[in-house]
Motif scaffolding. Structure first.
Motif, PDB file in Angstrom:
ATOM      1  N   GLN A  53      74.477  73.550  52.263  1.00 56.00           N
ATOM      2  CA  GLN A  53      74.459  74.815  51.539  1.00 56.00           C
ATOM      3  C   GLN A  53      74.001  74.529  50.116  1.00 56.00           C
ATOM      4  N   ASP A  54      72.892  75.172  49.715  1.00 53.05           N
ATOM      5  CA  ASP A  54      72.333  74.899  48.390  1.00 53.05           C
ATOM      6  C   ASP A  54      73.023  75.745  47.318  1.00 53.05           C
ATOM      7  N   SER A  55      72.600  75.565  46.077  1.00 55.68           N
ATOM      8  CA  SER A  55      73.228  76.239  44.939  1.00 55.68           C
ATOM      9  C   SER A  55      72.996  77.750  44.950  1.00 55.68           C
ATOM     10  N   ARG A  56      72.030  78.229  45.712  1.00 54.76           N
ATOM     11  CA  ARG A  56      71.765  79.665  45.817  1.00 54.76           C
ATOM     12  C   ARG A  56      72.498  80.309  46.994  1.00 54.76           C
ATOM     13  N   GLY A  57      73.212  79.495  47.756  1.00 58.39           N
ATOM     14  CA  GLY A  57      73.987  80.011  48.877  1.00 58.39           C
ATOM     15  C   GLY A  57      73.297  79.924  50.224  1.00 58.39           C
ATOM     16  N   TYR A  58      72.037  79.533  50.258  1.00 55.01           N
ATOM     17  CA  TYR A  58      71.342  79.369  51.533  1.00 55.01           C
ATOM     18  C   TYR A  58      71.941  78.193  52.304  1.00 55.01           C
ATOM     19  N   ARG A  69      66.354  77.961  57.433  1.00 57.32           N
ATOM     20  CA  ARG A  69      67.233  78.328  56.331  1.00 57.32           C
ATOM     21  C   ARG A  69      67.880  79.664  56.671  1.00 57.32           C
ATOM     22  N   ASP A  71      70.008  82.880  55.388  1.00 58.57           N
ATOM     23  CA  ASP A  71      70.272  83.596  54.136  1.00 58.57           C
ATOM     24  C   ASP A  71      71.531  84.452  54.184  1.00 58.57           C
ATOM     25  N   GLU A  94      70.193  68.578  47.639  1.00 66.41           N
ATOM     26  CA  GLU A  94      69.561  69.310  46.528  1.00 66.41           C
ATOM     27  C   GLU A  94      69.786  68.537  45.231  1.00 66.41           C
ATOM     28  N   GLY A  98      67.258  72.076  41.573  1.00 68.07           N
ATOM     29  CA  GLY A  98      67.177  73.015  42.677  1.00 68.07           C
ATOM     30  C   GLY A  98      66.164  72.639  43.740  1.00 68.07           C
ATOM     31  N   GLY A 114      60.576  75.273  46.319  1.00 67.33           N
ATOM     32  CA  GLY A 114      60.733  76.721  46.309  1.00 67.33           C
ATOM     33  C   GLY A 114      59.526  77.435  46.874  1.00 67.33           C
TER      34      GLY A 114
END
Length: 173
Positions: A53-58, A69, A71, A94, A98, A114
């Motif tokens: 789980q990345d820092s953006r919540g994905y 991925r 979302d 990550e 990011g 990205g």
């Protein structure tokens, strides 16, 4: 005074009743009565090798045939030209900026900025392309466990460590 029979009869009855009902609950939960159930990932994609789980919540899912991925609503399978198709994804991590790093079984590391996946430089040799695990420390260094030893990436400098430097094995999991 009432004779209550065996003192543990109620406990045995509860256990017996649970054993009778449990298979029915599992059966109904599996969709036997037509309850909706979605299969999001199928085929070779159903064998998950890594989750992150990345820092953006994905939620990134590495499988035997690439990466997807999630979302929170749906899965997006990366299938564009630079995506790792038919490649085993063993590790996902990550960095502080990011960027997402995919550790593959045969192609080394691919970095997602990205917009696209780009090869990430590792020492030469096929065993260095077998990435088994990755970690980022609190200083931002990327540690990479491969089939040839341990690599450390720190601001464009890659240092390696093998049995020659004291590792008990070159294969790092």
């Amino acid at each position: 005074m009432l004779d209550r029979g065996c003192p543990g009869i109620m406990a045995y009855f509860k256990c017996f009743a649970t054993l009778l009902v449990l298979p029915f609950v599992v059966w109904t939960d599996s969709g036997a009565f037509g309850f909706p159930f979605r299969e999001y990932i199928s085929g070779k994609d159903s064998t998950v090798r890594s989750l992150y789980q990345d820092s953006r919540g994905y939620i990134w899912v590495g499988t035997l045939s690439g990466v997807s991925r999630f979302d929170g609503t749906r899965f997006h399978r990366f299938e564009n030209d630079d995506a790792p198709r038919d490649e085993i994804i063993n590790a996902i991590i990550e960095d502080r900026e990011g960027n997402i790093y995919l550790g593959t079984a045969n192609q080394g590391i691919l970095r997602w900025d990205g917009e696209s996946f780009k090869p990430f430089p590792l020492p030469a040799g096929p065993k260095w392309n077998t990435v088994n695990t990755m970690a980022v420390d609190n200083k931002g260094k990327l540690f990479i466990g491969t089939g040839a030893g341990l690599a450390c990436y720190d601001r464009s400098i890659i240092k390696t460590c093998t049995v020659k430097e004291g590792l008990p094995s070159n294969v790092i999991y």
